[in-house]
Design a protein around this motif. Structure first.
Motif, short mmCIF file in Angstrom:
data_model
loop_
_atom_site.label_atom_id
_atom_site.label_comp_id
_atom_site.label_asym_id
_atom_site.label_seq_id
_atom_site.Cartn_x
_atom_site.Cartn_y
_atom_site.Cartn_z
N TYR A 1 0.83 -1.20 0.00
CA TYR A 1 0.00 0.00 0.00
C TYR A 1 0.87 1.25 0.00
CZ TYR A 1 -3.22 3.54 1.85
OH TYR A 1 -3.96 4.68 2.04
N LYS A 2 1.91 1.24 0.83
CA LYS A 2 2.82 2.39 0.90
C LYS A 2 3.55 2.60 -0.44
CE LYS A 2 2.57 3.72 5.29
NZ LYS A 2 2.21 5.11 5.69
N PHE B 1 2.44 2.26 -3.36
CA PHE B 1 1.56 2.97 -4.29
C PHE B 1 1.29 4.41 -3.85
CE2 PHE B 1 0.12 -1.46 -5.29
CZ PHE B 1 0.50 -1.46 -6.62
N LYS B 2 1.32 4.67 -2.54
CA LYS B 2 0.86 5.96 -2.01
C LYS B 2 1.97 6.91 -1.58
CE LYS B 2 -3.03 6.59 -1.21
NZ LYS B 2 -4.12 7.20 -1.99
N ASP B 3 3.19 6.41 -1.38
CA ASP B 3 4.25 7.20 -0.74
C ASP B 3 5.49 7.22 -1.65
OD1 ASP B 3 6.42 8.09 0.85
OD2 ASP B 3 5.44 7.41 2.69
N ASP B 4 5.79 8.36 -2.24
CA ASP B 4 6.91 8.45 -3.19
C ASP B 4 8.26 8.19 -2.51
OD1 ASP B 4 5.15 9.05 -5.20
OD2 ASP B 4 5.45 11.22 -5.08
N ARG C 1 8.61 4.45 -1.83
CA ARG C 1 8.86 3.73 -3.07
C ARG C 1 10.29 3.95 -3.56
NH1 ARG C 1 4.90 5.44 -5.47
NH2 ARG C 1 5.78 7.17 -6.66
N GLU D 1 -6.96 -1.40 3.40
CA GLU D 1 -5.79 -1.28 2.51
C GLU D 1 -5.65 -2.43 1.51
OE1 GLU D 1 -2.23 -0.53 4.66
OE2 GLU D 1 -2.94 1.37 5.49
N ILE E 1 -7.49 -1.65 -1.59
CA ILE E 1 -6.85 -0.57 -2.37
C ILE E 1 -5.67 -1.13 -3.15
CG2 ILE E 1 -5.63 1.64 -2.19
CD1 ILE E 1 -7.29 2.22 0.33
N PHE F 1 -5.11 -1.16 -7.25
CA PHE F 1 -3.92 -0.67 -7.94
C PHE F 1 -3.29 -1.76 -8.80
CE2 PHE F 1 -3.51 2.76 -4.60
CZ PHE F 1 -3.61 3.81 -5.48
#
Length: 250
Positions: free
Chosen positions: A29-30, A32-35, A38, A220, A223, A227
């Motif tokens: 989840y992170k 996909f959501k946190d640049d 990633r 999550e 989600i 994605f």
């Protein structure tokens, strides 16, 4: 686990630095959501290891030859790592947890591994880059000169802290471990280990602390599934368009 130890051996011997990042479904989840999260996981000097059975399932669905032995959870890896560090003469620093949890955890480790050089600092400090509190923690770590730095500040916060400070840290291996010390010190109940191969540790944690984990385990995953499905469909459309363009040009 043996592969991770080999990686640590090489990094210490070469006086290099590697980040060993854990990935579970919450981490997906992170991603996909946190640049920042990633970017750390995609860095060439980061080794990402599986810390969740659902990642094994997703890998199999993607055609990867994965099985249960590819999962190395921190709860299972923590004490073998301490034993290896004591035997190899590695200095270990733990960053994370409350002061009470850290004190209890370090006391237990020192009692069980009397020849282990270990120190630490709680995870409740001003972690903003450039702050006096952050500079003090980085200075304390560097004065101890650890071979292994374990960062357990919660998934997301710990990765941001590592990304902001890794160039200033004099250590060979930086590992992300979430709430590992909380489990080891007995502050948080640990799921029975037989639940891990079944992929049901999440259910134990959810029932133990629903206020903390309901979103992580009940929202999550859907989600992440969205994605993944939309990402696969985009790849298929691009592949189909490329194939059509190639046929048209020929």
């Amino acid at each position: 686990m043996d592969d991770l130890f080999t990686l640590m051996d090489r990094s210490v011997a070469a006086k290099d630095q590697v980040v060993i990042a854990s990935l579970n479904l919450h981490g997906m989840y992170k991603l996909f959501k946190d640049d920042v999260f990633r970017s750390l996981h995609e860095d060439p000097k980061t080794c990402v290891h599986i810390d969740g059975t659902p990642i094994i399932w997703l890998g199999k669905a993607a055609g990867l030859p994965l099985n249960g032995r590819h999962r190395t959870g921190w709860i299972d890896w923590f004490l073998p790592l301490m034993e290896r560090a004591q035997r190899s003469g590695w200095r270990v620093y733990y960053l994370g947890g409350t002061e009470e949890v850290l004190t209890e955890g370090l006391a237990r480790l020192r009692a069980e591994y009397p020849d282990l050089a270990i120190d630490g600092h709680n995870g409740y400090f001003d972690a903003r880059p450039g702050s006096a509190g952050n500079a003090a923690v980085v200075g304390h770590i560097n004065r101890f000169e650890p071979h292994i730095l374990i960062v357990g500040m919660g998934m997301g916060r710990q990765e941001h802290w590592i990304s902001a400070n890794r160039d200033s840290l004099r250590t060979n291996c930086i590992g992300t471990c979430g709430a590992c010390m909380e489990y080891f010190a007995g502050a948080v109940p640990t799921a029975p280990r037989w639940l891990a191969p079944l992929g049901l540790e999440w259910l134990y944690r959810l029932l133990s602390d629903p206020a903390r984990f309901w979103r992580r385990y009940l929202v999550e995953p859907w989600i992440v599934a969205w994605f993944l499905v939309t990402g696969v469909n985009r790849k298929r459309r691009r592949a189909a368009a490329a194939a059509e363009a190639e046929r048209s040009s020929s």
